[in-house]
Design a protein around this motif. Sequence first.
Motif, PDB file in Angstrom:
ATOM      1  N   GLY A 244       0.804  -1.226   0.000  1.00 21.92           N
ATOM      2  CA  GLY A 244       0.000   0.000   0.000  1.00 21.92           C
ATOM      3  C   GLY A 244       0.834   1.271   0.000  1.00 21.92           C
ATOM      4  O   GLY A 244       0.300   2.360   0.165  1.00 21.92           O
TER       5      GLY A 244
ATOM      6  N   PRO B  39      -5.335  -0.317   6.022  1.00 23.58           N
ATOM      7  CA  PRO B  39      -4.552  -0.791   7.169  1.00 23.58           C
ATOM      8  C   PRO B  39      -4.888  -2.229   7.560  1.00 23.58           C
ATOM      9  O   PRO B  39      -4.004  -2.994   7.941  1.00 23.58           O
ATOM     10  CB  PRO B  39      -4.940   0.187   8.284  1.00 23.58           C
ATOM     11  CG  PRO B  39      -5.343   1.428   7.578  1.00 23.58           C
ATOM     12  CD  PRO B  39      -5.968   0.987   6.294  1.00 23.58           C
TER      13      PRO B  39
ATOM     14  N   ARG C  33      -2.849  -5.115   6.241  1.00 20.53           N
ATOM     15  CA  ARG C  33      -1.479  -5.318   6.754  1.00 20.53           C
ATOM     16  C   ARG C  33      -1.474  -5.825   8.199  1.00 20.53           C
ATOM     17  O   ARG C  33      -0.423  -5.878   8.828  1.00 20.53           O
ATOM     18  CB  ARG C  33      -0.691  -3.997   6.687  1.00 20.53           C
ATOM     19  CG  ARG C  33      -0.524  -3.429   5.311  1.00 20.53           C
ATOM     20  CD  ARG C  33       0.410  -2.246   5.302  1.00 20.53           C
ATOM     21  NE  ARG C  33      -0.129  -1.113   6.033  1.00 20.53           N
ATOM     22  CZ  ARG C  33      -0.868  -0.151   5.505  1.00 20.53           C
ATOM     23  NH1 ARG C  33      -1.170  -0.193   4.221  1.00 20.53           N
ATOM     24  NH2 ARG C  33      -1.313   0.848   6.239  1.00 20.53           N
ATOM     25  N   LYS C  34      -2.656  -6.162   8.692  1.00 25.45           N
ATOM     26  CA  LYS C  34      -2.756  -6.536  10.104  1.00 25.45           C
ATOM     27  C   LYS C  34      -1.880  -7.743  10.454  1.00 25.45           C
ATOM     28  O   LYS C  34      -1.275  -7.786  11.516  1.00 25.45           O
ATOM     29  CB  LYS C  34      -4.222  -6.836  10.451  1.00 25.45           C
ATOM     30  CG  LYS C  34      -4.531  -6.642  11.909  1.00 25.45           C
ATOM     31  CD  LYS C  34      -6.012  -6.600  12.169  1.00 25.45           C
ATOM     32  CE  LYS C  34      -6.304  -6.445  13.635  1.00 25.45           C
ATOM     33  NZ  LYS C  34      -6.259  -5.088  14.103  1.00 25.45           N
TER      34      LYS C  34
ATOM     35  N   SER D 248       4.038   0.083   7.409  1.00 24.09           N
ATOM     36  CA  SER D 248       4.056  -1.334   7.077  1.00 24.09           C
ATOM     37  C   SER D 248       3.199  -2.117   8.071  1.00 24.09           C
ATOM     38  O   SER D 248       2.912  -3.286   7.867  1.00 24.09           O
ATOM     39  CB  SER D 248       5.489  -1.873   7.076  1.00 24.09           C
ATOM     40  OG  SER D 248       6.037  -1.821   8.377  1.00 24.09           O
TER      41      SER D 248
ATOM     42  N   SER E 289      -0.480  -2.058  10.574  1.00 22.86           N
ATOM     43  CA  SER E 289      -1.860  -1.693  10.246  1.00 22.86           C
ATOM     44  C   SER E 289      -2.189  -0.290  10.746  1.00 22.86           C
ATOM     45  O   SER E 289      -3.117  -0.078  11.520  1.00 22.86           O
ATOM     46  CB  SER E 289      -2.845  -2.716  10.810  1.00 22.86           C
ATOM     47  OG  SER E 289      -2.680  -2.800  12.202  1.00 22.86           O
ATOM     48  N   VAL E 290      -1.381   0.650  10.288  1.00 23.65           N
ATOM     49  CA  VAL E 290      -1.557   2.061  10.655  1.00 23.65           C
ATOM     50  C   VAL E 290      -2.043   2.812   9.412  1.00 23.65           C
ATOM     51  O   VAL E 290      -1.435   2.681   8.343  1.00 23.65           O
ATOM     52  CB  VAL E 290      -0.215   2.667  11.140  1.00 23.65           C
ATOM     53  CG1 VAL E 290      -0.345   4.160  11.391  1.00 23.65           C
ATOM     54  CG2 VAL E 290       0.270   1.955  12.382  1.00 23.65           C
TER      55      VAL E 290
END
Lengths: 239, 267
Positions: A49, A68, A71-72, B97, B99-100
Amino acid sequence: MISLENVTKKYGTMTAADGVSYTVNRGEFFALLGPNGAGKTTIVRMILGFSRPTKGTISINGIPAGRPASRKKTGYLAESHRLPPYLSGQEYLMRHASFCGLTGGSAKKAVGDILELVGMNGSEKKKASSYSKGMSQRIGLGAALLGNPELLVLDEPVSGLDPLGMRDVRVILEEFKNRGNTIILNSHLLSEVEKLCDTAAIMNKGRIVIKDSISCIVQDHETLEDVFIRHVEGKGIRK
Amino acid sequence: MSNLIRIAFFTIKDQMRQKSFYLLLAVAVLFILLIRSCYHGDYSVNGQKLDNVSVAWHASLLVFHIIAAGMFLMTSMISMGVFSRDSEDGSLVMFLSRSVGRWQYALGRIAGIWLLAAAFMFILHLTIFLIVLANTGGMIAGYLTASLLCSVNLLFAIVLTFFLSLYLPNFMAALFTLGIIGISFISDGAYQAMNNQLVQLFVSGDSPVSTWRIYYPKVYMLQQHASTFISHNQFEGMGQMDAWLNVALYTVVLAAVLLLDFHRREV
């Protein structure tokens, strides 16, 4: 797990990725190969992303890349991994741990385990500005592995590592894969890829020229390097 | 703890890690302590001796404005290089990179610098407040409230510098921010001075108000309004809430455009 559909990325008049489509299934160790400028890093950046496709879609577990939530459960190691020079390796990993939802004792334990895994015990309190490239790379790999990710995206992970470091990384990745996790690997080290990966795609000038399992790509009496040269240069193999 | 708060916390921690931050704070406090002798002097106006409390009150009001205005320099200097530094040293990749969300990163950075700058300004104003209390035994009512209210201006300066730093080199972004704030001080300050009762005795007629001046960021007026909490004078020049609404609106709109642009950018 990861799906790219007709992904195109243009920078002005230059096309970095041109109609790239492929799927990486859960538990697969997938290698993205290609010469410099083939578009491998562009693809990785779009998966994370950091960059958006000009055309096409990318999704991770059905979630559009860039959100977001996609990418957890993802760990990432950049090609030329940089650490903020004012942080120590431990502080850097603690920050990553906090974004993985780890706090207090559990974060300290997870970071301690990771430091041991990547062989950085004893240097964790030093400032990152004093680290060699290999040490930064080890910390970066540790950060990617924090929080038990299901997907690991690695862009040249052994860059700057000595042969021992490369062997350590290979062992870590094999163990990670054996737990049923998914890995996307960008690498120029074809011998490593041949040993580790299940599937590979070779990119050239923004396009995927071949994608299959390693066993199907590499024919009798050939190495992955031979296949790579044949597809990238379009020439016969010099024996 | 949400990612935004976490990033704000890291921002404060990283800024406070720098020796220059403490040096700046020490120099500022030292400067304030050096001028404490102003509160002891014998002052007289038209042959009449002024009492200590009155002198302290006037001096404190002046220093209040000097600190509030000086803070613009500090905030724009801190804010100007955040995006480029994070991009260069890997911090941006570290955050994004995970989850922000990009908005969480940008707002977290802004919030962190704002809280730090507001605390810095509050410490300086508190020092003045305590000096006056120690020297005269009197408390300047509203001094600390005015300091907190003025921090809205700092938020505007931070958001503006962040926004400009997306398009301009860092130093230029800070310079433009200071220029925009400076114009507010000059235009509104001059207008207020021209409408002063004393000046009006010498200058006949009302000075005309240009349209751009009405819509221009009212940073100076907000500071003036905050200072009325100290002086208890009536706020003149515009409505009680107009300056607040103006600066708040500019801050929100700038932040929205900043987030929208940052969301589309390549990292």
